[in-house]
Design an enzyme around this catalytic site. Sequence first.
Site, PDB file in Angstrom:
ATOM      1  N   LYS A   8       1.024  -1.206  -0.021  1.00 49.00           N
ATOM      2  CA  LYS A   8       0.129   0.076  -0.159  1.00 49.00           C
ATOM      3  C   LYS A   8       0.878   1.203  -0.032  1.00 49.00           C
ATOM      4  O   LYS A   8       2.027   1.345   0.074  1.00 49.00           O
ATOM      5  CB  LYS A   8      -0.929  -0.172   1.122  1.00 49.00           C
ATOM      6  CG  LYS A   8      -1.841  -1.116   1.124  1.00 49.00           C
ATOM      7  CD  LYS A   8      -2.678  -1.405  -0.043  1.00 49.00           C
ATOM      8  CE  LYS A   8      -3.864  -2.201   0.032  1.00 49.00           C
ATOM      9  NZ  LYS A   8      -3.886  -3.642   0.215  1.00 49.00           N
TER      10      LYS A   8
HETATM   11  C1  LIG Z   1      -5.218  -4.435   0.705  1.00 51.71           C
HETATM   12  C2  LIG Z   1      -6.712  -4.275   0.478  1.00 51.71           C
HETATM   13  C3  LIG Z   1      -7.608  -4.788   1.623  1.00 51.71           C
HETATM   14  C4  LIG Z   1      -6.974  -5.489   2.805  1.00 51.71           C
HETATM   15  O1  LIG Z   1      -6.011  -4.814   3.423  1.00 51.71           O
HETATM   16  P1  LIG Z   1      -5.518  -5.586   4.523  1.00 51.71           P
HETATM   17  O2  LIG Z   1      -4.600  -4.686   5.404  1.00 51.71           O
HETATM   18  O3  LIG Z   1      -4.421  -6.601   4.024  1.00 51.71           O
HETATM   19  O4  LIG Z   1      -6.419  -6.315   5.464  1.00 51.71           O
HETATM   20  C5  LIG Z   1      -9.036  -4.467   1.552  1.00 51.71           C
HETATM   21  N1  LIG Z   1      -9.583  -3.976   0.562  1.00 51.71           N
HETATM   22  C6  LIG Z   1      -8.659  -3.192  -0.553  1.00 51.71           C
HETATM   23  C7  LIG Z   1      -9.512  -2.721  -1.651  1.00 51.71           C
HETATM   24  C8  LIG Z   1      -7.369  -3.678  -0.523  1.00 51.71           C
HETATM   25  O5  LIG Z   1      -6.712  -3.200  -1.683  1.00 51.71           O
END
Ligand SMILES: *Cc1c(COP(=O)(O)O)cnc(C)c1O
Length: 394
Positions: free
Chosen positions: A201
């Site tokens: 992210k």
């Molecule tokens: C990465 C992601 C998640 C999940 O995030 P985590 O922190 O890994 O639980 C949920 N929704 C979207 C759109 C994502 O890209």
Amino acid sequence: MMSLALRTPEAFDPAPPNPAPEAPRLLVAEPCLGLEEKAALAEVIDGGWITMGERVRAFERAFADAHETEDAVAVSSCTAGLHLIMHALGLGPGDEVLVPSLTFVATANCVLYVGATPVFVDIASSDLPLMSLEDAEAKCTARTRAVILVHFAGYLVDPEPWRAFAAKHGLVLIEDAAHAAGLPGAGTLGAAAAFSFYGNKNMTTAEGGMVVARDPALREAVRQARGHGLTTGTFQRLNSRTPTYDVTMLGFNYRMDEMRAAVGLVQLSHLPEWNETRRALTRLYRSLLRAECPEVSLPFEDGRPSVHHIMPVLLPASADRQAVIDALAERGIQTTIHYPPAHRLSFYRAHQSGITLPATEAFAARELTLPLHPRMNQHDVRRVVTALREALVA
Ligand SMILES: *Cc1c(COP(=O)(O)O)cnc(C)c1O
């Protein structure tokens, strides 16, 4: 991609068959971690208090400030945050929640965790791959209670039409803001939002997430449910005379630890500059692609507010996507697909059969995600565009 591990150390590969004279591998996403994060981690280790202490609280405050919200609750992941939001809102069996299918599966899974039903909604179009208001309207029933919006690729969902939609139908507006850390407006559209700090992210704590919620009561319900519904945390008990606690609700262990919070504080301080780099790289991508690969289409209009989480493009319908992926991979360029539509995944197909979302399916069939992260420079972008152009004529 997600690990903190270094690139294959020579110690494990003393005599590589090819000394690899070509350019280094370009990954779709790469975490930016360095000396500051190492120092922050060392400080936690030396300090001795390793979970749910002052750093977690400082990270919450700093994150809330950066997103112009009153307060925030740090959690173990965005998925955990979304689950806590569903739980704290009291959603459950019989309730329907509108969700996009063009998203990571977590957006829909969190609805199932509380026994409610995710109802998949199409995107507006290939040019605007965000949830379609029109289709959301069509999918609304007497059981619909909430809608989860995703700022796909980091592009802000239009707040006003969705607020009006939620008000009209009496729905709770929730944001899966996993792509949107640092995006002005994200986290403030509706009742609550969850951000992700997963390794790919815009900022990372390896694993981690943050919940923001407008209503203090909802926020505190999320905070309490994060730690098994206990009325006080370990840190508070350390500093108070009452070593006891009560449990007043069903909760979970979705806590964040001090190490992640320490890394998160450093990462957050760099987020504006990293998002700015993403913006500049995206702008260059878009102008080069328009000039050199006119047959490739670019979703989203130029001016839409964004933190440019990923770089999605649409290949011409005639292109063999797997051949393009392979050709780029041969040149050390990783690409991925965002996303295999959730309603087409085996689990969801078994769960809810017969769903078709034409715009989502058309988008997903042609989508390719190009490398985009703040460790890249303009030469990397040129390299990707050249490789894509050559792969498309091949
Ligand atoms: C990465 C992601 C998640 C999940 O995030 P985590 O922190 O890994 O639980 C949920 N929704 C979207 C759109 C994502 O890209």
